[in-house]
Design an enzyme around this catalytic site. Sequence first.
Site, PDB file in Angstrom:
ATOM      1  N   GLU A   1      -9.928   1.627   1.110  1.00  0.00           N
ATOM      2  CA  GLU A   1      -9.570   0.373   1.757  1.00  0.00           C
ATOM      3  C   GLU A   1      -8.093   0.454   2.119  1.00  0.00           C
ATOM      4  OE1 GLU A   1      -9.302   0.860  -1.393  1.00  0.00           O
ATOM      5  OE2 GLU A   1      -7.288   0.078  -1.768  1.00  0.00           O
TER       6      GLU A   1
ATOM      7  N   LYS B   1       2.113   5.706  -2.176  1.00  0.00           N
ATOM      8  CA  LYS B   1       0.649   5.710  -2.162  1.00  0.00           C
ATOM      9  C   LYS B   1       0.063   7.113  -2.241  1.00  0.00           C
ATOM     10  CE  LYS B   1      -0.004   1.217  -1.689  1.00  0.00           C
ATOM     11  NZ  LYS B   1      -0.701   0.435  -2.729  1.00  0.00           N
TER      12      LYS B   1
ATOM     13  N   SER C   1       9.613   1.639  -2.892  1.00  0.00           N
ATOM     14  CA  SER C   1       8.268   2.229  -2.889  1.00  0.00           C
ATOM     15  C   SER C   1       7.902   2.838  -1.539  1.00  0.00           C
ATOM     16  CB  SER C   1       7.252   1.165  -3.276  1.00  0.00           C
ATOM     17  OG  SER C   1       7.395   0.030  -2.434  1.00  0.00           O
TER      18      SER C   1
HETATM   19  C1  LIG Z   1       5.530   0.604   0.517  1.00  0.00           C
HETATM   20  C2  LIG Z   1       4.591  -0.190  -0.303  1.00  0.00           C
HETATM   21  N1  LIG Z   1       5.030  -0.741  -1.441  1.00  0.00           N
HETATM   22  C3  LIG Z   1       4.229  -1.489  -2.222  1.00  0.00           C
HETATM   23  C4  LIG Z   1       2.923  -1.740  -1.858  1.00  0.00           C
HETATM   24  C5  LIG Z   1       2.115  -2.627  -2.746  1.00  0.00           C
HETATM   25  O1  LIG Z   1       1.168  -1.981  -3.514  1.00  0.00           O
HETATM   26  P1  LIG Z   1       1.392  -1.727  -5.038  1.00  0.00           P
HETATM   27  O2  LIG Z   1       1.738  -3.022  -5.674  1.00  0.00           O
HETATM   28  O3  LIG Z   1       0.055  -1.205  -5.477  1.00  0.00           O
HETATM   29  O4  LIG Z   1       2.450  -0.728  -5.228  1.00  0.00           O
HETATM   30  C6  LIG Z   1       2.407  -1.178  -0.683  1.00  0.00           C
HETATM   31  C7  LIG Z   1       1.004  -1.405  -0.292  1.00  0.00           C
HETATM   32  O5  LIG Z   1       0.561  -1.192   0.793  1.00  0.00           O
HETATM   33  C8  LIG Z   1       3.275  -0.388   0.116  1.00  0.00           C
HETATM   34  O6  LIG Z   1       2.833   0.151   1.255  1.00  0.00           O
END
Ligand SMILES: Cc1ncc(COP(=O)(O)O)c(C=O)c1O
Lengths: 259, 414
Positions: B113, B91, B380
Site C-alpha cells: 500500500e 522506507k 526521515s
Molecule cells: C519521509 C517520510 N517520513 C515519515 C513517514 C511516515 O511514516 P512512518 O511514521 O511509518 O515513519 C513517511 C510516510 O510516507 C515518509 O514518507
Amino acid sequence: MNQSTFASLMVHMIPFFPDLPSSQAVARGIVRAGADHIEIQFPFSDPSADGPTIEAACNRALAQGFRVSKGFDFVREVANLPGSRTRVHIMTYASLVYARGVQKFCADAAEAGAWGLIIPDLPTDNDEGLREAAQAQGLHVVPVVVPTTTDSRLDLITSTSPSMVYGALRTGITGTKTELGPENEAFIQRILSRLRPYGGQLAVGFGIQERAQVRALQPLVDSVIVGSALVRAIGNPPATSEKELEERVANFVTRLATD
Amino acid sequence: MFETDKPVQGFFGQFGGRYVAEVLRTALDELEEAFVDAIHDPIFKEEYSDLLRDFVGRPTPMVFAENATREIGGANIYIKLEGLAATGAHKINNALGQGLLAKRIGKTRIIAETGAGQHGVATAAVCAKLGLPCRVYMGEVDVRRQRPNVFSMELYGAEVTSVTSGAKTLKDAVNEALRDWASSFAETHYLLGSALGPSPFPDMVREFQSIIGGEVKTQSKDRGFHPDCMVACVGGGSNAIGFFAPFLGDSRVSLIGVEAGGRGTSLGDHAARMDGTGSVGIVQGYKSLFLLNEDGQVQDTHSISAGLDYPGIGPQLAHLGTTGRVQFLRSTDTEALEALKFFARTEGVIFALESAHAGAQAVKIAQEMGPGKNLIINMSGRGDKDIFITAKAIAPQAWKGFLSHEIADMEGIQ
Ligand SMILES: Cc1ncc(COP(=O)(O)O)c(C=O)c1O
C-alpha cells in the site's frame, strides 16, 4: 411448497442500504420467504474482508445515516416481525463492538432479539471477552473458518463448542462466485467431524448465487449462506416500491431454496 | 543488528495483537515463523547488510546543524540524514528487509500500500532489484496528487492500482491490499510499509528500521556525545520506532514523537492520535489508538504531508506514549512549512514535509533545553518529492507560471 425440500438459508443484508425503508422491506422479504437465518451486517467504514459490492453498500448505508444504536432498533423490528421463524445474526467488525464495549454490545444485541454474533476479526483466541459476554446474554458467537484454517486451529475453535460455525468455502473476500468441487466437500467434512460429536451446526457460503449451488450443498450442511448476490439483486433494477422490493426479495430467496 | 531474543512481542501493553479473520491467520503465522528464522540466519543478515550498504547507501550521515544551532542559541542540533537513503526516505530499509524475506520463503509476487508514494517507490525499487513483480495499491486521491511518485513506481516496473473505495487515501489502500492478500497469500507477500497492522508486522518493521537508531548510537559515540533528546515524526510510526528502538532502555534520552497537527484541532482537520483525541480501537488487524467516532467508524484525517495522513498509530508507540516513555507533540501544516524553509536556509537541507514536523518541534525543544545539550532530529525523508506541494504553498505565482509554461510547451510539441 414442500417444507423438507426448502433449503435452510442464511441470507445477508445491510440495514440502511439503499435506504432505511427499502432495507426494512428487504428484511421483511427474507423473513416472509422463510429463511432460517438472517445475517444483518452493521456497516463499518473499513470493511477489509468484504469485496466491492458489500463495501459500496456499507458506504451507502453509512451515508444514509446508519448508527449502531439504529442498527439495534432495526434488529429489534426484524426479530419481532409477526410469524417470524427466522433467527437473527448480527455481523460486523471488531471496531464497532469494541467502541461500544463488548459487554454493552452483547447486552444490546440480546435485548434487541438477536441470536448470533459474527465478528470475523475477533477470532477465538483474541476475542476481547466476546464469547463470555455473549454467553452471559444467551447469545451465540458464530466463528468463521476457511479452507486454509489448519486442523489445530479448527480444534481450538471448536473446543469452545460453538452452536454454529460459518464456513467460508474459499479464501479471499466476499462477492465472487465460488465453483464447487471435491475440495469443498473435504473442507465441510473437516468441520463437521468436529461439530457432530456435540451437535454443533454448520452454515457455509461465499460466492453462492444460484439454485444449483444451494442444491449441491443442501444435503451436506445445516444451512447455506447467501450474501453479495442479494445485495446486488436489491439495486438492480432499482425497486419501484417497497412492496415490489419485498416481493422481489422473497421470490429471490424462494428460488434459491426450492426447485 | 536484530533483537534476536524476542523479536516478536505481539502485544505492547494492551496494544498490538493479531485481530484478523481466520483467512489471514495462516499467512501471518507463517510470516512470523519465517521472519524469526531469517533474522537468526547469518546468510540472511549478510545479504541484508550488503544491500543496505551497496544499494541503499548506508550508513546515512548525521550532520551537526551548526548554523541552525547558532541561530537558535540552545542545544546542539544534529540531523540524521535518513532522506539520503536510496529512493529518498527511510522506507527502503523495511522494503528491502521484507523483500529479501519474501524471496527467501519462496513468494513470487509482492503487494504494497502507499499513501504519499514513498513506501510504494521504495518497494517498487526493491522489487526491481530483486526481480519480483509488484503491485502497489494507492488511493485515487493520492494518485492524483502524487503523480511524480506514480511515475517512478511505473518506471521501476510496478503496477500501480488506483483505489476508489472509502476515502480513496492510505487507509483504503491498506484495505485493498488486505483484500488482495486474503486470496493470494499462497504466492504473494504483503509488504506493509509502517510499524502497524496485525502482528508480526509492527515487530518486523521495527527490526528492519532499527538500523537507523543503531547507526545514531555509533555516530554520536564517535563524536563523543550522548544524545539528550531525539525527535521524529510519526505517521504509522516506522521511522520513529526504528530511530528510538536502541534507546528505549536508556533513560538519559528523552524521546519525542511529532504528529500531524494539520489545520486545526477538530476531528477531520489533523492526524494527531496521542494527545487525548484518539480512542482505543481495533482496526486493520491491530489494537491501538485511532481517530474514531463514538460508533467506532474511522474518521477522515488531514495533513499537508501525505505520509502522516493516517488515522492510526503503530501499537508499540501507542504503548510507549501511554507509559510516558515517548512524549508526543504536534506540528501544524504551517509550522512544518516554516521548519522546512528554516533548515533549507541554514543547513542546505530540504526536509520531507513529514520530517519537517519533527524539525518544527525540535527547534522549540532545543531552545528550551539550552546550550550544552545534544538533540538529534530524524530527517526521515528529503523534500524533493514534495515539490508540487511546497512550491504551491511557498511560491504559488512562480510555480503557476512554470506549470502553465510546461503545459503550453507540451501542447506545442504535439
Ligand atoms: C519521509 C517520510 N517520513 C515519515 C513517514 C511516515 O511514516 P512512518 O511514521 O511509518 O515513519 C513517511 C510516510 O510516507 C515518509 O514518507
